[in-house]
Motif scaffolding. Structure first.
Motif, PDB file in Angstrom:
ATOM      1  N   PHE A   1       0.870  -1.174   0.000  1.00 20.69           N
ATOM      2  CA  PHE A   1       0.000   0.000   0.000  1.00 20.69           C
ATOM      3  C   PHE A   1       0.903   1.219   0.000  1.00 20.69           C
ATOM      4  N   SER A   2       0.657   2.163  -0.910  1.00 18.07           N
ATOM      5  CA  SER A   2       1.514   3.341  -0.969  1.00 18.07           C
ATOM      6  C   SER A   2       0.702   4.607  -1.223  1.00 18.07           C
ATOM      7  N   TYR A   3       1.219   5.703  -0.692  1.00 17.12           N
ATOM      8  CA  TYR A   3       0.644   7.019  -0.943  1.00 17.12           C
ATOM      9  C   TYR A   3       1.782   7.990  -1.231  1.00 17.12           C
ATOM     10  N   THR A   4       1.610   8.810  -2.271  1.00 15.64           N
ATOM     11  CA  THR A   4       2.616   9.793  -2.649  1.00 15.64           C
ATOM     12  C   THR A   4       1.981  11.168  -2.752  1.00 15.64           C
ATOM     13  N   LEU A   5       2.585  12.135  -2.060  1.00 19.36           N
ATOM     14  CA  LEU A   5       2.199  13.542  -2.174  1.00 19.36           C
ATOM     15  C   LEU A   5       3.377  14.247  -2.850  1.00 19.36           C
ATOM     16  N   SER A   6       3.159  14.828  -4.033  1.00 22.95           N
ATOM     17  CA  SER A   6       4.301  15.336  -4.792  1.00 22.95           C
ATOM     18  C   SER A   6       3.931  16.537  -5.639  1.00 22.95           C
ATOM     19  N   ARG A   7       4.978  17.179  -6.149  1.00 21.74           N
ATOM     20  CA  ARG A   7       4.802  18.312  -7.050  1.00 21.74           C
ATOM     21  C   ARG A   7       5.974  18.333  -8.018  1.00 21.74           C
ATOM     22  N   SER A   8       5.685  18.671  -9.294  1.00 18.29           N
ATOM     23  CA  SER A   8       6.723  18.743 -10.324  1.00 18.29           C
ATOM     24  C   SER A   8       6.442  19.957 -11.200  1.00 18.29           C
ATOM     25  N   GLU A   9       7.471  20.795 -11.404  1.00 21.49           N
ATOM     26  CA  GLU A   9       7.292  22.041 -12.139  1.00 21.49           C
ATOM     27  C   GLU A   9       8.445  22.261 -13.118  1.00 21.49           C
ATOM     28  N   ARG A  10       8.189  23.128 -14.116  1.00 24.65           N
ATOM     29  CA  ARG A  10       9.187  23.499 -15.113  1.00 24.65           C
ATOM     30  C   ARG A  10       9.204  25.018 -15.267  1.00 24.65           C
ATOM     31  N   LYS A  11      10.346  25.529 -15.755  1.00 25.22           N
ATOM     32  CA  LYS A  11      10.488  26.967 -15.958  1.00 25.22           C
ATOM     33  C   LYS A  11      11.344  27.216 -17.202  1.00 25.22           C
ATOM     34  N   PHE A  12      10.776  27.972 -18.160  1.00 21.36           N
ATOM     35  CA  PHE A  12      11.478  28.321 -19.390  1.00 21.36           C
ATOM     36  C   PHE A  12      11.306  29.827 -19.626  1.00 21.36           C
ATOM     37  N   THR A  13      12.357  30.479 -20.004  1.00 17.83           N
ATOM     38  CA  THR A  13      12.307  31.923 -20.230  1.00 17.83           C
ATOM     39  C   THR A  13      11.290  32.287 -21.300  1.00 17.83           C
ATOM     40  N   GLU A  14      11.156  31.443 -22.324  1.00 16.11           N
ATOM     41  CA  GLU A  14      10.288  31.746 -23.461  1.00 16.11           C
ATOM     42  C   GLU A  14       8.815  31.451 -23.201  1.00 16.11           C
ATOM     43  N   LEU A  15       8.492  30.782 -22.095  1.00 13.91           N
ATOM     44  CA  LEU A  15       7.113  30.346 -21.845  1.00 13.91           C
ATOM     45  C   LEU A  15       6.587  30.920 -20.535  1.00 13.91           C
ATOM     46  N   ASN A  16       5.279  31.171 -20.502  1.00 12.01           N
ATOM     47  CA  ASN A  16       4.590  31.555 -19.279  1.00 12.01           C
ATOM     48  C   ASN A  16       5.247  32.756 -18.596  1.00 12.01           C
TER      49      ASN A  16
END
Length: 774
Positions: free
Chosen positions: A609-624
């Protein structure tokens, strides 16, 4: 700072752990087949010391003159005890027999219970072939990669696909090895099955964190798969069939107890009924799809100190369309093939009772080839699109057992890679043109590593460093990659673990989608797009409640530099001049989370039995606007359950029920921020109320701006194993995928009115599989 840390690791002393004693070494093998067992436990009861066999079944530990009681254990095998009266260094070969070990197992520090005791069980989870074979599956096809997706931190890219993401990374950041050879495409049927035939596989090792220095080349994880070696004692055959494919595996000795081979073949037959239907309906021409895998391996024990291996794998997907020449249309021949070839020649050498070496020469290739011919004679037109990645490598590794507490490992490699992405050729009687030749690239790759594995009753640690070089015509890259992993057992049942890992990835995958399509292209680092870099920290805690039940928790943080993203809306599947460097952006990434796990490993009821709390992000100068945004596979919550219950054996029949459950936060999709009408070129004006799709232009200024709903499903399996004789058995596997018929969103799109529409692929789905061993 990196250089200072690496020099400290290089200068770890290799002495002062124990006085020189008599060496006991040898190999641990399966009594029925002669195959070597990795990770078997060896204990010297008198000295209260122990070790485990390495990847090739070799072990070495110290003893003292006189009587030395030894104990040998391996999961699923009977414990064996041996009394040795030692006068000098001694070589012993131990055979273990399969069977349930009913002896009480004393709880003690797990430093001698696994191959990498310094790495936590969450960063280096245990995966057995029994676990893979018992997992409920769709269409009756057992799949290694789909079983791994029940582990914390390892999640599927899309529903029921073999592609997976580890701790916020992308698919291409996973190093997948088959007998030590990188496999560059692991997907069949556009990602719905993996290329690994479970009947040909012996064991699987997985690393998510604390990755040892002997592995390199990817940022997120390592999956090291070993093929079966072949039965040295007797011939054995396994035949399996499911609704979509058939498999047959045969192994036998070439010379008893000296050499053996194994061959395995798998092919889907979903094209056969479709071709028959076309024939019955009198359809002119044929079209269809199929895939196949072929594994072969041979080994030869030259003498007690030398053993040779030769292994080969090849697999392909084939899509085809043929139409005859008629009054209404020209003759057409279309073929689309993609697949892998791997081969390895390996030499195991035992130089002494405490020095073991393995040298490998390997070749790995991935290519796809699209061929389209229309017309005939002088009117024939040929279009060909090819992409290739070839690697030729020589590497060597050695294990030096300084003492029962200290193992020194080292090695290096030299490889040559050639890339030919998206080479397009058009040919007719009047024209012969080749595009994208400028994309052909060659590279040389080197690496050197050392590891210091130190294991005591309280502390286990691995201090290592990997030094890599990558050389192209345009620029050379050197990287130091320190690795530290440790576990401290402050009580026999409690331990804490920590690790720091630096990884470098010199090659990049340009993908149009998450499915593992054949159009995905591997490209080399250049002076404009350099290697990807990652640094990962982890901190964990574990508690063993009993000999079979354990609890674990681990937090991690991963920072990534120079990550590559293929621009939204760009495509490399057309026949234009394609410079991939103009269609990617380079930026940063970060991922962090907490993984919780409860596991029961022995008894009639077993499970995770497993539970994962996570976050993954990206950053690019040309986007967003240069701000951080969620990664496509940023899943905040994940719950996974994989459990099995075995009934009591009756009339030589074993029955079991297995359950798999998955709940995940939804994926992120990039929907166009704006749509506007393009200006048609002269002569291509349109008329009517709707605008043709080729005149629509879209912008993606805010990537991954749509969050899909949560994804979940429950699967149930029921297995019946009938043991007819000692060598013959029949297995029936029944399974139901998505028991409560949850219509999970597989994709979203906008209709012509601009409304969001959901597409789902996998409803309630029963299936059956059959296996015959003889």
């Amino acid at each position: 700072m990196n250089r200072l840390l690496c020099w400290m690791l290089l200068l770890v002393p290799i002495c002062a752990f124990s006085q020189e004693r008599i060496k006991i070494s040898g190999y641990i093998t399966d009594a029925s087949s002669g195959e070597r067992l990795m990770g078997a436990t060896v204990s010297n009861i008198r000295q209260k010391q122990g070790t485990v066999s390495n990847t090739y079944g070799f072990f070495s530990l110290n003893g003292e003159a006189g009587n030395n009681p030894l104990q040998f254990r391996f999961v699923g095998y009977q414990t064996k005890e041996l009394q040795l009266n030692l006068l000098k260094d001694t070589l012993v070969n131990i055979e273990l027999r399969k069977g349930i070990d009913l002896e009480e197992v004393q709880i003690k520090a797990p430093s001698t219970q696994k191959n990498n005791p310094e790495i936590s069980s969450l960063s280096n989870p245990s995966v057995t072939m029994e676990m893979i074979e018992s997992t409920p599956v769709i269409l009756g096809e057992q799949d290694i990669l789909k079983t791994l997706q029940f582990l914390p931190g390892i999640k599927q890219s899309s529903e029921n696909t073999a592609g997976f993401n580890v701790r916020g990374g992308s698919n291409d950041q996973n190093l997948i090895l088959l007998d030590g050879v990188p496999v560059y495409n692991v997907n069949h049927l556009f990602g719905f099955f993996s290329v690994f035939n479970p009947d040909a596989i012996k064991n699987v090792s997985v690393f998510k964190g604390g990755i040892p220095s002997r592995y390199g080349g990817r940022l997120s994880s390592v999956m090291d798969i070993s093929m079966k070696e072949g039965n040295l004692r007797e011939s054995h055959t396994t035949f399996s069939i499911s609704p979509v494919a058939g498999r047959i595996t045969h192994e036998a000795p070439i010379k008893t107890d000296t050499s053996a081979y194994v061959v395995s073949f798998r092919r889907t037959f979903i094209d056969l009924p479709w071709l028959a239907l076309q024939k019955l309906k009198g359809i002119n021409g044929t079209h269809g799809y199929y895939f196949y895998d072929f594994n072969a391996k041979a080994n030869w024990i030259v003498n007690p100190s030398n053993r040779l291996y030769l292994s080969i794998y090849t697999g392909k997907d084939v899509q085809f369309l043929n139409t005859p020449d008629t009054d209404d249309s020209n003759k057409t021949k279309y073929r689309y093939r993609w697949g892998n070839i791997t081969s390895a020649f390996r030499w195991n050498k035992t130089f002494s009772s405490n020095l073991f070496a393995n040298t490998t020469a390997y070749y790995s290739s991935f290519n796809h080839n699209e061929l389209n011919k229309t017309g005939k004679g002088e009117d024939e037109i040929t279009y060909k699109n090819t992409s290739k990645l070839n690697e030729l490598c020589l590497k060597s590794d050695f294990d030096f057992y300084v003492s029962p507490n200290y193992t020194f490992r080292g090695g290096g490699l030299l490889s040559y890679l050639s890339f030919s992405p998206n080479i397009i050729q058009g040919k007719s009687a009047q024209l012969d043109t080749t595009l994208n030749n400028q994309n052909r690239t060659n590279a040389l790759q080197t690496a050197f590593y050392i590891e210091n594995a130190i294991n005591t009753d309280k502390l286990s640690m691995n201090l290592g460093v990997r030094i890599s070089g990558y050389f192209t015509r345009e620029k050379n890259y050197f990287n130091l990659q320190p690795r530290i992993a440790l576990s401290y057992y402050f009580l026999p049942q409690y331990s804490i673990s920590a690790s720091y890992t630096q990884m470098v990835q010199n090659i990049h995958l340009l993908a149009n989608s998450s499915l593992g399509m054949p159009t995905d292209l591997w490209v080399a680092s250049t002076n404009r797009v350099g290697p990807e870099l990652a640094r990962q920290f982890s901190l964990g805690f574990s508690h063993r409640l009993s000999a079979s039940i354990s609890l674990g928790a681990e937090a991690y943080y991963k920072a990534m530099d120079h990550v590559v993203r293929f621009q939204e809306g760009a495509s490399f599947t057309n026949s234009k001049e394609f410079d991939w460097e103009d269609n990617v952006v380079v930026g940063k990434g970060k991922a962090y989370g907490v993984e919780l796990e409860a596991k029961k490993e022995k008894g009639r009821f077993t499970g995770i039995f497993s539970y994962t709390l996570s976050r993954s992000e990206r950053k690019f100068t040309e986007l967003n606007n240069g701000n951080w945004f969620p990664f496509k596979y940023d899943r905040r919550h994940d719950v996974s359950v994989l459990a099995q219950f075995k009934f009591k054996e009756a009339y030589k029949t074993i029955k079991s029920v297995s359950v798999g459950f998955t709940f995940q936060s939804g994926n992120n999709l990039s929907l166009p921020d704006k749509e506007y009408q393009g200006v048609p070129t002269p002569g291509t004006e349109y008329s009517g109320f709707s605008v043709p799709w080729e005149y629509i232009r879209q912008t993606y200024d805010n990537p991954n701006n749509f969050k899909m709903p949560a994804f979940h499903h429950l699967d149930i399996g029921y297995n019946i194993v009938k043991q007819q004789t000692e060598r013959k058995s029949i297995t029936w596997s029944f399974s139901v995928y998505n028991v409560y018929n949850r219509m999970n969103p597989w994709y979203y799109y906008k209709d012509r009115q601009g409304k969001m529409k959901q597409m789902s692929l996998f409803p309630f789905f029963p299936s059956v599989g059959f296996k015959y061993n003889f």
